[in-house]
Enzyme design. Structure first.
Site, PDB file in Angstrom:
ATOM      1  N   GLU A   1       0.824  -1.211   0.000  1.00  0.00           N
ATOM      2  CA  GLU A   1       0.000   0.000   0.000  1.00  0.00           C
ATOM      3  C   GLU A   1       0.859   1.263   0.000  1.00  0.00           C
ATOM      4  O   GLU A   1       1.963   1.289   0.548  1.00  0.00           O
ATOM      5  CB  GLU A   1      -0.928  -0.002   1.212  1.00  0.00           C
TER       6      GLU A   1
ATOM      7  N   CYS B   1       3.205   8.732   1.247  1.00  0.00           N
ATOM      8  CA  CYS B   1       3.843   7.751   2.131  1.00  0.00           C
ATOM      9  C   CYS B   1       4.120   6.488   1.314  1.00  0.00           C
ATOM     10  O   CYS B   1       3.185   5.825   0.849  1.00  0.00           O
ATOM     11  CB  CYS B   1       2.926   7.452   3.315  1.00  0.00           C
TER      12      CYS B   1
ATOM     13  N   CYS C   1      -0.993   5.848  10.271  1.00  0.00           N
ATOM     14  CA  CYS C   1       0.319   5.328  10.672  1.00  0.00           C
ATOM     15  C   CYS C   1       0.172   4.015  11.433  1.00  0.00           C
ATOM     16  O   CYS C   1      -0.598   3.920  12.387  1.00  0.00           O
ATOM     17  CB  CYS C   1       1.023   6.367  11.531  1.00  0.00           C
TER      18      CYS C   1
ATOM     19  N   CYS D   1       7.864  -5.202  14.750  1.00  0.00           N
ATOM     20  CA  CYS D   1       7.464  -4.274  15.818  1.00  0.00           C
ATOM     21  C   CYS D   1       6.051  -4.645  16.257  1.00  0.00           C
ATOM     22  O   CYS D   1       5.152  -4.830  15.427  1.00  0.00           O
ATOM     23  CB  CYS D   1       7.532  -2.837  15.325  1.00  0.00           C
TER      24      CYS D   1
ATOM     25  N   CYS E   1       2.727  -2.593  15.112  1.00  0.00           N
ATOM     26  CA  CYS E   1       2.618  -2.233  13.697  1.00  0.00           C
ATOM     27  C   CYS E   1       1.913  -3.334  12.917  1.00  0.00           C
ATOM     28  O   CYS E   1       2.303  -4.504  12.985  1.00  0.00           O
ATOM     29  CB  CYS E   1       4.019  -1.998  13.117  1.00  0.00           C
TER      30      CYS E   1
ATOM     31  N   CYS F   1       7.244  -6.856   6.381  1.00  0.00           N
ATOM     32  CA  CYS F   1       8.401  -6.390   7.144  1.00  0.00           C
ATOM     33  C   CYS F   1       8.844  -7.508   8.083  1.00  0.00           C
ATOM     34  O   CYS F   1       8.011  -8.138   8.743  1.00  0.00           O
ATOM     35  CB  CYS F   1       8.053  -5.142   7.960  1.00  0.00           C
TER      36      CYS F   1
END
Length: 401
Positions: A91, A104, A378, A115, A118, A111
């Site tokens: 995205e 962004c 975010c 984290c 996230c 990933c």
């Protein structure tokens, strides 16, 4: 097999032109046509000889990732889901503001750094994005926003003609009135701006895809391509210390660091890579980076998690921790997603935390939540990831145990 020119930085594009027997200035022409004008048809590049255009059509292409979904939020934020094959999609998000427009950009399909707060980290990891897939986000968004602006201009022209002539003849086919044409644009169109800022804060860790990200950054900065200022391009990292040092020497842009905790014990839990690169090593790398950075400060990002990292005592600890680093602290209200138990800190807790930082002489801001109604805020980006790390499978097994 054709070469996708969207993924060639200025030096590589010059080499490609040389392979066709062309002089270096042809690379500059191609950069302007592809990136500045958004053209994907070599036949339309009318300042180049017909023979060259024919050779380009034979040996090259201009191809961005395919758009699977294009979604607009109530506040004008726009999110694209882009296909990269093998069941993977990522995205990218455009955030319109009064005096700027920020894109962004993602750097990986998923990933691997996990984290805990996230959404992307919960998806696992499949692969790095290629240069054309990274730059393609800026190319696609620029074209889409220009097209929408052009439609807006046509609507305004039609409105003026309708008022002046008292006629509907000036309207494009399919629109009964200028008002109906305006309505088709949806909310937020008047707020959209050209892309003035890029943040490498989408899916993935940019410094874990170093070579491709740097090549993409060079295209974003090149005056013949997008011509963005280094101050207007920000790379966000969780803290890969060797990568920060390499970026300083290779292509320094504005730097943001996902800090999220005032001590190693908590950061080890929230940001597992901290076990390899603890906070003191990370802060030292930030200090080194500033010697070549386009801005005279580093931005520390700090997600606000209720009862986890948002106490007044932790604010004081954070203020003491970063006191020797020229910085700005960006407090980010947590944006929830499925499968996570964290809760966003209350507005009062965030305000108290910010006030402690400001009383210590630090610059502290609270990020405005944008696009959360379409999961574009975010920490919410997820896409579709065929996880090669098996993290999602292990998580499901642990939940079922």
């Amino acid at each position: 097999m054709t070469v996708n020119l969207l993924g060639l930085d200025p030096e590589a594009l010059q080499g490609f032109c040389a392979s066709l027997g062309e002089k270096p200035f042809r690379a500059r022409q191609l950069l302007r046509w592809i990136h500045r004008a958004g053209v994907d048809d070599f036949g339309a590049m009318t300042d180049m000889p017909r023979g060259l255009r024919e050779r380009l059509a034979e040996h090259a292409s201009i191809a961005a990732p395919r758009v699977l979904r294009d979604t607009a939020a109530a506040d004008g934020t726009r999110k694209w889901l882009l296909d990269v094959g093998a069941g993977n999609a990522f995205e990218t998000v455009f955030i319109p503001e009064t005096h700027r427009g920020t894109l962004c950009i993602s750097s990986q399909a998923g990933c691997a750094l996990a984290c805990t707060f996230c959404s992307t980290g919960h998806q696992g990891f499949n692969r790095n994005l290629t240069v054309d897939e990274i730059v393609g986000q800026l190319w696609l968004a620029s074209r889409a926003l220009r097209s929408r602006k052009a439609l807006e201009g046509e609507v305004r022209t039609a409105q003026s003609a309708e008022r002046a002539l008292g006629s509907r003849d000036a309207l494009a086919p399919g629109f009964r009135t200028a008002q109906s044409a305006v309505a088709c644009l949806g909310r937020g169109v008047t707020e959209e701006r050209p892309i003035s800022n890029v943040v490498m804060m989408g899916m993935g860790e940019p410094l874990a895809n170093f070579e491709n990200v740097v090549a993409a950054l060079r295209l974003m900065l090149d005056d013949s391509a997008y011509g963005l200022s280094r101050r207007r391009v920000t790379l966000s990292t969780v803290g890969l210390v060797p990568g920060i040092d390499r970026l300083r020497d290779a292509c320094p842009v504005a730097l943001a660091v996902s800090l999220h905790a005032p001590n190693d014990v908590l950061r080890d839990e929230l940001v597992p890579i901290n076990r390899k690169y603890p906070i003191r090593e990370l802060l030292a790398a930030c200090q080194r980076y500033l010697s070549k950075a386009p801005r005279d400060f580093v931005t520390f990002e700090y997600v606000m998690l209720s009862g986890v990292n948002d106490s007044v005592g932790q604010a004081r600890e954070l203020a003491a921790l970063v006191s020797e680093v020229p910085c700005k602290i960006n407090l980010i209200p947590f944006n929830p997603f499925a499968g996570v138990e964290y809760v966003r800190s209350s507005p009062e807790a965030i305000a108290r935390f910010r006030d402690v930082l400001m009383q210590a002489g630090l610059v502290a801001t609270v990020r405005k939540t944008r696009g959360d109604d379409i999961e574009a805020a975010c920490g919410q980006l997820a896409g579709r990831v065929q996880d090669r790390t098996q993290r999602t499978r292990r998580r499901r097994e642990e939940a079922a145990a």
